[in-house]
Design an enzyme around this catalytic site. Structure first.
Site, mmCIF file in Angstrom:
data_model
loop_
_atom_site.group_PDB
_atom_site.id
_atom_site.type_symbol
_atom_site.label_atom_id
_atom_site.label_comp_id
_atom_site.label_asym_id
_atom_site.label_seq_id
_atom_site.Cartn_x
_atom_site.Cartn_y
_atom_site.Cartn_z
ATOM 1 N N HIS A 181 -4.285 -3.863 -10.304
ATOM 2 C CA HIS A 181 -3.031 -4.004 -9.542
ATOM 3 C C HIS A 181 -3.363 -2.690 -8.523
ATOM 4 C CE1 HIS A 181 0.995 -4.108 -8.232
ATOM 5 N NE2 HIS A 181 1.239 -5.325 -8.978
ATOM 6 N N ARG A 228 7.067 -4.343 -1.926
ATOM 7 C CA ARG A 228 6.456 -4.690 -0.576
ATOM 8 C C ARG A 228 6.979 -5.776 -0.222
ATOM 9 N NH1 ARG A 228 1.049 -5.404 -2.523
ATOM 10 N NH2 ARG A 228 1.356 -4.778 -4.765
#
Ligand SMILES: Cc1cc2nc3c(=O)[nH]c(=O)nc-3n(C[C@H](O)[C@H](O)[C@H](O)COP(=O)(O)OP(=O)(O)OC[C@H]3O[C@@H](n4cnc5c(N)ncnc54)[C@H](O)[C@@H]3O)c2cc1C
Length: 497
Positions: free
Chosen positions: A275, A298
């Site tokens: 990740h 995000r």
């Protein structure tokens, strides 16, 4: 109408009794008269979905969990669960017909690799996704009304609740609360499943260890013991290049060898998802276990900046692409862990949309609120340029800006910043299964009496899992595994009457 002679009828009756007796015998080495119980290994989302489904199908279920508390890594899930064509999407005018295509694209070259019928698995995952979300919302009572975009998805399809509770916790709590009221359900914690029992090639139960010694249980088995991103030795075996990376996963050994001892096939074991965004805690920057900086930060508009304060990637590209871009930046050595220094920046609009996450991260000291004017000139100009491109694809190909609302030139604006590094997060590889969640051997045969679901399985995601699709696979394949195992238990049970 077909007329059968009494002798034919008698023979048919004898044959049926013999068949039922042999199934019953397979599930009962001890030959007690109690009907067999479905045994579920692991209390993450895959295990709980299987357990609940099996109980509702009329089986007794005994769930064995190695840890002292239920929930596994599932309870930490923070972004949500994917569903295509859900009523929550429709309410927002989202027309979603691209989930299968997005999943295949994200799976990459692995989608055509042998060893497992990937098309069947992805078709099932995506076509049953709406039903999975509906099941959690309506049957289990979990709030999943908020739909957000995540990297690699062409439309918003990741569902979470609007309240303070993260989706993993809400889903696990909902299922545990439901199962708690079921008399046919037993949960034993601190029970480490160490082996599978077999009879004539059929899995008939498990052996397990507790503080009080070793024990065994009889019945069809659903294996839902999770992945191996938290297992340093399995990672070193399959991905030595990732040695030293911190992880979001609990530190625990994988249980894959319990299945391979029986001949189960492993696929895609070198396919490990890193990740891109684990939080570096300023109070303990070298720590091995990191809090995940949820992808929705995000998705809601947050941007990533390199050590020079410049944007360097489409933040909503796939995890693999974002991670690759970070790995190309200079690394930092913390002695025990290898890290990269990337800054996450949220404006007030993005932070507001993710306020429950943001307040938690702020409380943990992982995000801090500052005035934009107090940051470096290169950060200020990166923020201005990003704000100016809102509404059209930017220089990195980013098309969606979530709830980013900053106006170019407003340097009095408050923003949130945090320090990030890539972390091992998810293992795409695992035991091969078919679309009925049956475990497959190295020869490609299904093992009778054994099903698997969740992160222990491989082949569903290929090279790269889409965010939100892991909780989904737990529900889709967990429910199938639970239903199939319950059928087997009921057949065996009726044979014992
Ligand atoms: C921080 C974080 C955030 C995430 N966010 C998301 C998200 O938003 N959306 C998404 O789709 N995915 C997300 N994921 C991934 C997802 O949560 C996991 O992949 C998924 O929940 C795995 O579920 P599981 O049931 O297969 O395994 P787990 O939830 O890990 O459960 C497995 C259980 O099995 C037990 N066990 C293991 N071996 C044995 C044994 N031998 N005997 C008995 N018990 C055993 C373990 O103790 C554990 O409790 C996230 C993961 C992390 C770490």
């Amino acid at each position: 109408m077909l007329r059968l002679r009494p002798r034919t009828l008698l023979l048919a009756g004898l044959l049926l009794a013999l068949m039922l007796y042999s199934v019953r015998r397979s599930f009962s080495t001890a030959m007690t008269n109690a009907p067999p119980t479905v045994i579920v290994v692991g209390s993450g989302l895959a295990g709980l979905s299987a357990a609940y489904t099996a109980v509702r199908a009329g089986a007794r279920v005994h769930l064995l969990e190695r840890a002292g508390k239920a929930g596994g890594n599932s309870i930490k899930a923070s972004s949500g669960i994917n569903g295509a064509g859900t009523r929550f999407q429709l309410a927002k005018g989202i027309d979603d017909t691209s989930f299968y295509a997005d999943t295949v694209r994200s799976a990459g070259k692995r989608f055509t690799a042998p060893g497992v019928n990937r098309d069947a698995l992805v078709s099932k995952l995506t076509s049953e996704s709406s039903a999975a979300v509906t099941w959690l919302a309506d049957e289990i009572g979990v709030d999943l009304a908020v739909v957000a975009p995540l990297g690699g998805h062409s439309v918003p399809r990741t569902h979470r609740g609007g309240g303070k509770i993260p989706p993993g916790f809400a889903i696990i709590k909902g299922l545990l609360d439901k199962l708690d009221t079921e008399a046919a359900f037993t949960l034993t914690k601190g029970a480490d499943v160490t082996g599978l029992k077999t009879h004539n090639g059929v899995v008939t139960g498990v052996t397990y260890a507790t503080d009080n010694g070793t024990h065994s249980l009889t019945g069809p088995v659903v294996f839902a013991s999770g992945g191996f991103a938290g297992d340093a030795s399995l990672l070193a075996e399959y991905r030595p290049d990732l040695a030293g990376l911190p992880s979001t996963n609990d530190v625990r050994p994988g249980a894959h060898s319990v299945l391979t001892t029986l001949g189960a096939r492993l696929v895609d074991m070198d396919s490990v998802q890193v990740h891109p965004t684990g939080f570096v805690d300023p109070a303990d920057p070298g720590a091995r276990m990191k809090f995940l900086a949820a992808e929705m930060l995000r998705g809601e508009g947050g941007i990533l900046l390199d050590q020079d304060g410049k944007r360097f990637v489409n933040e909503l590209d796939t995890r693999a692409a974002v991670t690759k871009a970070i790995f190309e930046l200079p690394s930092r050595d913390f002695g025990t862990t290898r890290q990269w220094g990337v800054t996450l920046l949220l404006d007030a609009g993005s932070a507001k949309a993710a306020e429950h996450h943001v307040s938690f991260y702020e409380w943990k000291g992982l995000l801090k609120k500052v005035k934009l004017r107090d940051l470096s000139p290169s950060v200020i100009s990166a923020v201005d340029a990003y704000s100016a491109s809102r509404g059209s694809p930017d220089m990195f190909g980013r098309r969606t800006y979530g709830n980013w609302r900053h106006t170019p030139g407003d340097h009095d604006a408050e923003v949130y910043v945090g320090d990030l590094t890539p972390v091992t997060h998810f293992t795409m590889g695992g035991v091969a299964i078919d679309a009925d969640a049956r475990v497959l051997t190295t020869k490609g045969d299904a093992v009778p009496g054994l099903w698997a679901a969740g992160e222990i399985t491989g082949g569903v995601h290929g090279d790269n899992r889409l965010g939100g699709s892991s909780l989904l696979e737990c529900v889709v394949f967990g429910r199938t595994a639970g239903a199939e195992a319950a059928k087997a238990a009921v057949v065996a049970g009726s044979a014992s009457l």
